[in-house]
Scaffold this motif. Structure first.
Motif, short mmCIF file in Angstrom:
data_model
loop_
_atom_site.label_atom_id
_atom_site.label_comp_id
_atom_site.label_asym_id
_atom_site.label_seq_id
_atom_site.Cartn_x
_atom_site.Cartn_y
_atom_site.Cartn_z
N PRO A 202 0.82 -1.22 0.00
CA PRO A 202 0.00 0.00 0.00
C PRO A 202 0.86 1.28 0.00
N HIS A 203 0.51 2.20 -0.90
CA HIS A 203 1.10 3.53 -0.99
C HIS A 203 2.53 3.55 -1.56
N ALA A 204 3.12 2.38 -1.78
CA ALA A 204 4.48 2.35 -2.34
C ALA A 204 4.49 2.88 -3.76
N ALA A 205 3.47 2.48 -4.54
CA ALA A 205 3.42 2.91 -5.94
C ALA A 205 3.20 4.41 -6.05
N GLU A 206 2.28 4.96 -5.22
CA GLU A 206 2.00 6.38 -5.26
C GLU A 206 3.24 7.22 -4.93
N LEU A 207 4.08 6.70 -4.03
CA LEU A 207 5.26 7.42 -3.60
C LEU A 207 6.47 7.16 -4.50
N GLY A 208 6.31 6.19 -5.41
CA GLY A 208 7.42 5.86 -6.29
C GLY A 208 8.52 5.06 -5.61
N LEU A 209 8.18 4.34 -4.55
CA LEU A 209 9.16 3.55 -3.82
C LEU A 209 9.43 2.24 -4.54
N LYS A 210 10.70 1.83 -4.59
CA LYS A 210 11.08 0.65 -5.35
C LYS A 210 11.49 -0.53 -4.47
N SER A 211 11.91 -0.28 -3.26
CA SER A 211 12.34 -1.35 -2.36
C SER A 211 11.99 -0.97 -0.93
N LEU A 212 11.70 -1.95 -0.11
CA LEU A 212 11.45 -1.65 1.30
C LEU A 212 11.78 -2.83 2.19
N ALA A 213 12.05 -2.52 3.43
CA ALA A 213 12.32 -3.53 4.45
C ALA A 213 11.46 -3.17 5.66
N VAL A 214 10.69 -4.15 6.14
CA VAL A 214 9.85 -3.95 7.31
C VAL A 214 10.21 -5.05 8.31
N VAL A 215 10.60 -4.66 9.51
CA VAL A 215 11.03 -5.64 10.51
C VAL A 215 10.33 -5.36 11.84
N PRO A 216 10.11 -6.42 12.63
CA PRO A 216 9.48 -6.22 13.94
C PRO A 216 10.44 -5.55 14.92
N LEU A 217 9.86 -4.79 15.85
CA LEU A 217 10.62 -4.18 16.93
C LEU A 217 10.31 -4.93 18.23
N TYR A 218 11.35 -5.18 19.02
CA TYR A 218 11.17 -5.90 20.27
C TYR A 218 11.68 -5.08 21.45
N ARG A 219 11.03 -5.22 22.56
CA ARG A 219 11.55 -4.73 23.84
C ARG A 219 11.74 -5.96 24.69
N TYR A 220 12.99 -6.32 24.90
CA TYR A 220 13.33 -7.62 25.48
C TYR A 220 12.75 -8.71 24.58
N ASP A 221 11.84 -9.55 25.08
CA ASP A 221 11.27 -10.63 24.26
C ASP A 221 9.86 -10.29 23.77
N THR A 222 9.42 -9.06 24.01
CA THR A 222 8.05 -8.69 23.63
C THR A 222 8.07 -7.85 22.36
N ARG A 223 7.29 -8.26 21.36
CA ARG A 223 7.20 -7.50 20.12
C ARG A 223 6.32 -6.28 20.35
N ILE A 224 6.87 -5.10 20.10
CA ILE A 224 6.15 -3.86 20.42
C ILE A 224 5.79 -3.05 19.18
N GLY A 225 6.28 -3.43 18.01
CA GLY A 225 5.96 -2.65 16.83
C GLY A 225 6.76 -3.09 15.63
N ARG A 226 6.96 -2.14 14.70
CA ARG A 226 7.69 -2.45 13.47
C ARG A 226 8.46 -1.24 13.01
#
Length: 248
Positions: A202-226
């Motif tokens: 979503p929205h990558a085409a409109e912005l002209g983005l060609k590559s992306l990396a999305v990774v989870p964020l952790y606080r200790y062993d708890t996933r808190i976001g990306r």
């Protein structure tokens, strides 16, 4: 030149016959380094020890490579009549040096993130530091951080940079079960997208983005976001970039 071994033929792409036909040594040096090479040669002909020098070597096919050379004067009846020396292809050494620089830069960036995390007084400050250092480390054009709100079953935008306001509003809140990001938000797995696959995000085409990396964020062993980073230009994510971004 009056003699060169088989390694020299392979290194520069010439035949033994071409060497022995009277090829000048400076034919093997890139134009930008020829004047300096001539000056060093004359110093050696004067009997001076010029030490090891580095040049840009020039192959027969026009390609260049880093080379180091060490020479010593040849004497006959006390007079300097020539120079003998060795040349070494420094390509692998230069690559290794660049690799060390990249790893050092990565470690420094991670240390700065850890230091900021220890002294950050609020989430916004830490999110900004993490995102900005990620962009610097991996040369991304766009960076965002979303944090989970499990009660509302969504991920809320915490920080964004390099992205238009209209796009910021579009991604301010993302449902945790969003098909495009479920792999990261629900399963906790990194998502790397290159080339035409980016158009499905979503929205990558409109912005002209060609590559992306999305990774989870952790606080200790708890996933808190990306965390998400993107390129405006075509860019295939290398294994080093994927590994570095995966470690947040």
């Amino acid at each position: 030149m009056t003699f060169a071994n088989a390694t020299a033929f392979d290194m520069f792409g010439y035949t033994k016959e071409e060497f022995e036909a009277g090829m000048p040594i400076f034919q093997l040096i890139a134009p930008a380094d020829k004047e300096r090479a001539r000056a060093v040669f004359h110093r050696r002909m004067d009997g001076e020890d010029a030490g090891r020098m580095e040049y840009t070597g020039l192959r027969k096919d026009g390609s260049t490579f880093p080379v180091s050379a060490l020479g010593a004067p040849i004497r006959r009846d006390g007079a300097v009549v020539g120079v003998r020396g060795i040349a070494v292809d420094n390509t692998e050494r230069k690559r290794a040096e660049e690799g060390v620089k990249e790893r050092t830069h990565t470690i420094e960036a991670l240390n700065r993130i850890m230091a900021e995390g220890n002294r950050a007084t609020h989430v916004q400050s830490f999110a900004k530091t993490v995102t900005d250092l990620t962009l610097e480390l991996l040369h991304f054009d766009v960076g965002t951080i979303h944090l989970h709100d499990y009660n509302a079953l969504r991920a809320n935008l915490c920080y964004a940079t390099g992205i238009p306001d209209i796009a910021v509003e579009a991604i301010r809140n993302i449902p945790l079960d969003d098909a495009a990001y479920a792999r990261v938000l629900v399963e906790g797995k990194p998502l790397f997208v290159d080339g035409h696959e980016a158009l499905r995000v979503p929205h990558a085409a409109e912005l002209g983005l060609k590559s992306l990396a999305v990774v989870p964020l952790y606080r200790y062993d708890t996933r808190i976001g990306r965390s998400r980073g993107e390129f405006y230009t075509s860019h295939l994510l290398s294994s080093r970039e994927r590994a570095a971004h995966r470690h947040w």
